[in-house]
Design a protein around this motif. Structure first.
Motif, PDB file in Angstrom:
ATOM      1  N   SER A   1       3.450  -1.310  -0.425  1.00 40.31           N
ATOM      2  CA  SER A   1       2.991  -1.051  -1.793  1.00 40.31           C
ATOM      3  C   SER A   1       3.510   0.291  -2.292  1.00 40.31           C
ATOM      4  O   SER A   1       3.974   0.417  -3.432  1.00 40.31           O
ATOM      5  N   LEU A   2       3.446   1.328  -1.429  1.00 43.70           N
ATOM      6  CA  LEU A   2       3.950   2.652  -1.806  1.00 43.70           C
ATOM      7  C   LEU A   2       5.446   2.605  -2.086  1.00 43.70           C
ATOM      8  O   LEU A   2       5.918   3.135  -3.105  1.00 43.70           O
ATOM      9  N   ALA A   3       6.207   1.969  -1.193  1.00 45.22           N
ATOM     10  CA  ALA A   3       7.661   1.918  -1.357  1.00 45.22           C
ATOM     11  C   ALA A   3       8.049   1.189  -2.643  1.00 45.22           C
ATOM     12  O   ALA A   3       8.963   1.618  -3.366  1.00 45.22           O
ATOM     13  N   THR A   4       7.369   0.094  -2.939  1.00 44.31           N
ATOM     14  CA  THR A   4       7.666  -0.656  -4.158  1.00 44.31           C
ATOM     15  C   THR A   4       7.400   0.184  -5.402  1.00 44.31           C
ATOM     16  O   THR A   4       8.189   0.178  -6.356  1.00 44.31           O
ATOM     17  N   SER A   5       6.287   0.953  -5.388  1.00 45.56           N
ATOM     18  CA  SER A   5       5.974   1.784  -6.550  1.00 45.56           C
ATOM     19  C   SER A   5       6.939   2.957  -6.673  1.00 45.56           C
ATOM     20  O   SER A   5       7.199   3.441  -7.777  1.00 45.56           O
ATOM     21  N   LEU A   6       7.508   3.415  -5.549  1.00 46.36           N
ATOM     22  CA  LEU A   6       8.449   4.538  -5.580  1.00 46.36           C
ATOM     23  C   LEU A   6       9.739   4.190  -6.320  1.00 46.36           C
ATOM     24  O   LEU A   6      10.409   5.073  -6.868  1.00 46.36           O
ATOM     25  N   LEU A   7      10.092   2.922  -6.347  1.00 47.96           N
ATOM     26  CA  LEU A   7      11.352   2.520  -6.967  1.00 47.96           C
ATOM     27  C   LEU A   7      11.420   2.924  -8.438  1.00 47.96           C
ATOM     28  O   LEU A   7      12.504   3.163  -8.976  1.00 47.96           O
ATOM     29  N   ARG A   8      10.258   3.032  -9.105  1.00 48.03           N
ATOM     30  CA  ARG A   8      10.246   3.450 -10.510  1.00 48.03           C
ATOM     31  C   ARG A   8      10.748   4.882 -10.664  1.00 48.03           C
ATOM     32  O   ARG A   8      11.273   5.252 -11.716  1.00 48.03           O
ATOM     33  N   SER A   9      10.573   5.682  -9.623  1.00 42.56           N
ATOM     34  CA  SER A   9      11.013   7.083  -9.675  1.00 42.56           C
ATOM     35  C   SER A   9      12.399   7.285  -9.071  1.00 42.56           C
ATOM     36  O   SER A   9      12.914   8.399  -9.083  1.00 42.56           O
TER      37      SER A   9
ATOM     38  N   VAL B   1      -5.654   8.236  -0.562  1.00 42.27           N
ATOM     39  CA  VAL B   1      -6.740   9.093  -0.092  1.00 42.27           C
ATOM     40  C   VAL B   1      -6.123  10.376   0.432  1.00 42.27           C
ATOM     41  O   VAL B   1      -5.138  10.336   1.183  1.00 42.27           O
ATOM     42  N   GLU B   2      -6.668  11.509   0.026  1.00 49.84           N
ATOM     43  CA  GLU B   2      -6.206  12.801   0.529  1.00 49.84           C
ATOM     44  C   GLU B   2      -6.484  12.884   2.030  1.00 49.84           C
ATOM     45  O   GLU B   2      -7.557  12.496   2.503  1.00 49.84           O
ATOM     46  N   ALA B   3      -5.518  13.379   2.793  1.00 54.49           N
ATOM     47  CA  ALA B   3      -5.628  13.395   4.253  1.00 54.49           C
ATOM     48  C   ALA B   3      -6.910  14.063   4.735  1.00 54.49           C
ATOM     49  O   ALA B   3      -7.610  13.552   5.609  1.00 54.49           O
ATOM     50  N   ARG B   4      -7.254  15.215   4.155  1.00 55.02           N
ATOM     51  CA  ARG B   4      -8.447  15.934   4.619  1.00 55.02           C
ATOM     52  C   ARG B   4      -9.733  15.166   4.316  1.00 55.02           C
ATOM     53  O   ARG B   4     -10.751  15.396   4.957  1.00 55.02           O
ATOM     54  N   HIS B   5      -9.698  14.269   3.347  1.00 57.76           N
ATOM     55  CA  HIS B   5     -10.901  13.516   2.997  1.00 57.76           C
ATOM     56  C   HIS B   5     -11.185  12.389   3.991  1.00 57.76           C
ATOM     57  O   HIS B   5     -12.272  11.823   3.994  1.00 57.76           O
ATOM     58  N   ALA B   6     -10.198  12.045   4.831  1.00 58.63           N
ATOM     59  CA  ALA B   6     -10.415  11.053   5.881  1.00 58.63           C
ATOM     60  C   ALA B   6     -10.885  11.720   7.172  1.00 58.63           C
ATOM     61  O   ALA B   6     -11.064  11.039   8.181  1.00 58.63           O
ATOM     62  N   ALA B   7     -11.076  13.023   7.136  1.00 52.14           N
ATOM     63  CA  ALA B   7     -11.530  13.777   8.298  1.00 52.14           C
ATOM     64  C   ALA B   7     -12.871  14.425   7.968  1.00 52.14           C
ATOM     65  O   ALA B   7     -13.007  15.116   6.959  1.00 52.14           O
ATOM     66  N   VAL B   8     -13.872  14.188   8.812  1.00 45.56           N
ATOM     67  CA  VAL B   8     -15.216  14.723   8.602  1.00 45.56           C
ATOM     68  C   VAL B   8     -15.421  15.885   9.567  1.00 45.56           C
ATOM     69  O   VAL B   8     -15.389  15.705  10.788  1.00 45.56           O
ATOM     70  N   SER B   9     -15.610  17.074   9.042  1.00 43.21           N
ATOM     71  CA  SER B   9     -15.731  18.275   9.859  1.00 43.21           C
ATOM     72  C   SER B   9     -16.950  18.201  10.783  1.00 43.21           C
ATOM     73  O   SER B   9     -18.068  17.933  10.341  1.00 43.21           O
TER      74      SER B   9
ATOM     75  N   ARG C   1      -0.304   7.641  -7.869  1.00 41.09           N
ATOM     76  CA  ARG C   1      -0.304   8.334  -6.584  1.00 41.09           C
ATOM     77  C   ARG C   1       0.685   9.490  -6.592  1.00 41.09           C
ATOM     78  O   ARG C   1       1.733   9.417  -7.237  1.00 41.09           O
ATOM     79  N   ASP C   2       0.348  10.530  -5.845  1.00 37.14           N
ATOM     80  CA  ASP C   2       1.255  11.666  -5.699  1.00 37.14           C
ATOM     81  C   ASP C   2       2.396  11.260  -4.773  1.00 37.14           C
ATOM     82  O   ASP C   2       2.170  10.660  -3.718  1.00 37.14           O
ATOM     83  N   ILE C   3       3.640  11.563  -5.154  1.00 33.96           N
ATOM     84  CA  ILE C   3       4.788  11.134  -4.344  1.00 33.96           C
ATOM     85  C   ILE C   3       5.577  12.322  -3.800  1.00 33.96           C
ATOM     86  O   ILE C   3       6.762  12.216  -3.508  1.00 33.96           O
ATOM     87  N   VAL C   4       4.897  13.453  -3.608  1.00 33.20           N
ATOM     88  CA  VAL C   4       5.557  14.636  -3.057  1.00 33.20           C
ATOM     89  C   VAL C   4       5.507  14.579  -1.535  1.00 33.20           C
ATOM     90  O   VAL C   4       4.441  14.397  -0.944  1.00 33.20           O
TER      91      VAL C   4
END
Length: 451
Positions: free
Chosen positions: A180-188, A54-62, A416-419
């Motif tokens: 889950s994120l760390a496990t998927s990062l191993l491919r890169s 989830v994009e960080a700004r999308h978890a915040a409601v103005s 997922r974006d990994i930047v």
């Protein structure tokens, strides 16, 4: 015209103001909301913000975008003087100011509970706000970048070690999503191996997820350990000096990332700086109809709800029980609170808060979840889909629902974006050094108290 002052723009405060805007007649009352942040954080999305789902700004409601008839004051309420119907506000800039009101709604929320453990205040990051979830994600991604350039050894192992302290919902969901994120990062990162990952979840009690029963809780532990996590039950962190974690069981290890999710503590403003009644835990004393006070002695023109209030749980079989501090209650309390204020303004009786649980659902990482409703238990992918379905419906406003769905649909095709954008916390480095600057370790962002 009366002034209704809402202290805090979290779940309960946002929904109270939002519903009041829709129900108040023109000229019936003026609304003011005070909060140091310009948005409401949808906390169930923080684990997915951490994982990049989830994009960080999308978890915040103005607040300003959706509370168009409410005056928003950017600041923190530091004192409530209900006897004189005024609050003291400390704004981000400038001197303190006094705001008067006729009716007050105290929804200041709770703060992350901290224990006097050496090193925690210097090393750990909380997971209560969007900024903290982003910092955890960036630090994890930065650690992978740095570890990939090192030879196997203690420093590389430290960078690939993550510790979550606290086995409640926030800790378990954050732990599962980061694993889950760390496990998927191993491919890169072909330089790194899954055997080098060390993910520790530390819980002082003999079980995690107290909201579910024993067997589903045990299944969650087995599921996390099967995926490479290490769950330490009946364990306490004795020290975290310089990232060296020492557990009460005797285990010791160096950890680059320490996330502190041991539960809520009473809001210091509510506990120490108000003349409104509080209980022994530092929570606002609230009746079942959300008016401050007791059945025998209600406090006129004062209301409370959310994590800073001890709201009686009329649906509980245990007499004297209070509602647990979670989003499911805070949202519904905010909606009822608005209706009850309207009722009193128009000479009607307010209604008591009664909510029977809709069940418990948690994400444990991409494709993994747990759901329980009484004796019905759903595990794995179906529960994870139920988690996403429920929360995309629950997040307020169609604008936020569509944005979140768009990110999820994009991730189906592109992942997922990994930047890592850890450098945004030091935006002047490149400018002051003429662009010739080596990346440095991400400094931690301390947890800030709620309004």
């Amino acid at each position: 015209m009366r002034t209704i002052l809402v202290v805090g723009g979290g779940y309960a405060g946002f929904y109270t103001a939002w519903k009041l805007e829709k129900k108040l007649r023109r000229g019936e009352a003026r609304l003011v909301l005070v909060d140091p942040r310009p948005y409401m954080t949808y906390q169930p999305f923080l684990p997915e913000v951490l994982a990049g789902s989830v994009e960080a700004r999308h978890a915040a409601v103005s607040l300003r975008r959706h509370l168009r008839r409410t005056k928003i004051v950017a600041g923190a309420v530091t004192r409530i003087d209900h006897a004189n119907r005024s609050v003291t506000v400390s704004p981000a800039q400038g001197p303190e100011l006094e705001l008067g009101y006729d009716i007050i709604v105290v929804t200041a929320g709770a703060v992350t509970r901290q224990l006097a453990v050496p090193g925690v205040a210097d090393q750990a990051i909380g997971m209560k706000h969007v900024e903290e979830a982003v910092a955890i994600r960036d630090r994890l991604l930065t650690a992978f970048d740095q570890a990939s350039a090192l030879e196997p050894g203690p420093e590389r192992q430290r960078l690939l070690t993550v510790t979550f302290v606290g086995g409640g919902f926030s800790g378990v969901e954050g732990f599962g999503e980061s694993l889950s994120l760390a496990t998927s990062l191993l491919r890169s990162y072909p330089e790194l191996d899954a055997s080098e990952l060390r993910f520790h979840l530390v819980e002082a009690r003999n079980r995690i997820l107290p909201e579910v029963t024993d067997k589903p809780g045990e299944w969650v532990v087995r599921s996390l350990e099967k995926r490479g996590g290490r769950v330490h039950l009946n364990s306490q962190v004795l020290s975290a000096q310089d990232g060296h974690v020492v557990l009460s069981t005797g285990a010791e290890f160096d950890s680059e990332l320490i996330v502190w999710t041991v539960g809520n503590g009473a809001n210091p403003m509510v506990r120490n700086h108000t003349d409104l009644p509080i209980d022994e835990r530092g929570l606002l004393t609230v009746r079942a109809d959300l008016r401050v006070g007791t059945e025998e002695h209600p406090v006129e023109d004062a209301w409370g709800a959310g994590d800073d209030a001890a709201v009686p749980d009329l649906a509980s079989p245990h007499p004297g029980a209070a509602t647990v501090p979670n989003a499911q209650h805070a949202v519904r309390q905010g909606k009822l609170l608005a209706k009850n204020i309207i009722a009193v303004l128009r000479g009607r009786e307010p209604k008591p808060y009664v909510h029977h649980s809709l069940g418990t659902v948690a994400t444990l990482g991409l494709g993994h979840g747990i759901f329980q409703y009484h004796r019905i238990v759903v595990k794995g992918l179906p529960a994870w889909l139920m988690h996403r379905g429920y929360h995309v419906l629950a997040v307020p406003t169609w604008e936020r629902k569509i944005r979140v769905l768009a990110v999820w649909l994009t991730a189906v095709f592109y992942g997922r974006d990994i930047v890592s954008l850890a450098s945004v916390q030091h935006p002047r480095d490149a400018f002051t050094s003429g662009g010739d600057v080596a990346p440095r370790r991400l400094e931690e962002v301390p947890s800030e108290p709620a309004a």
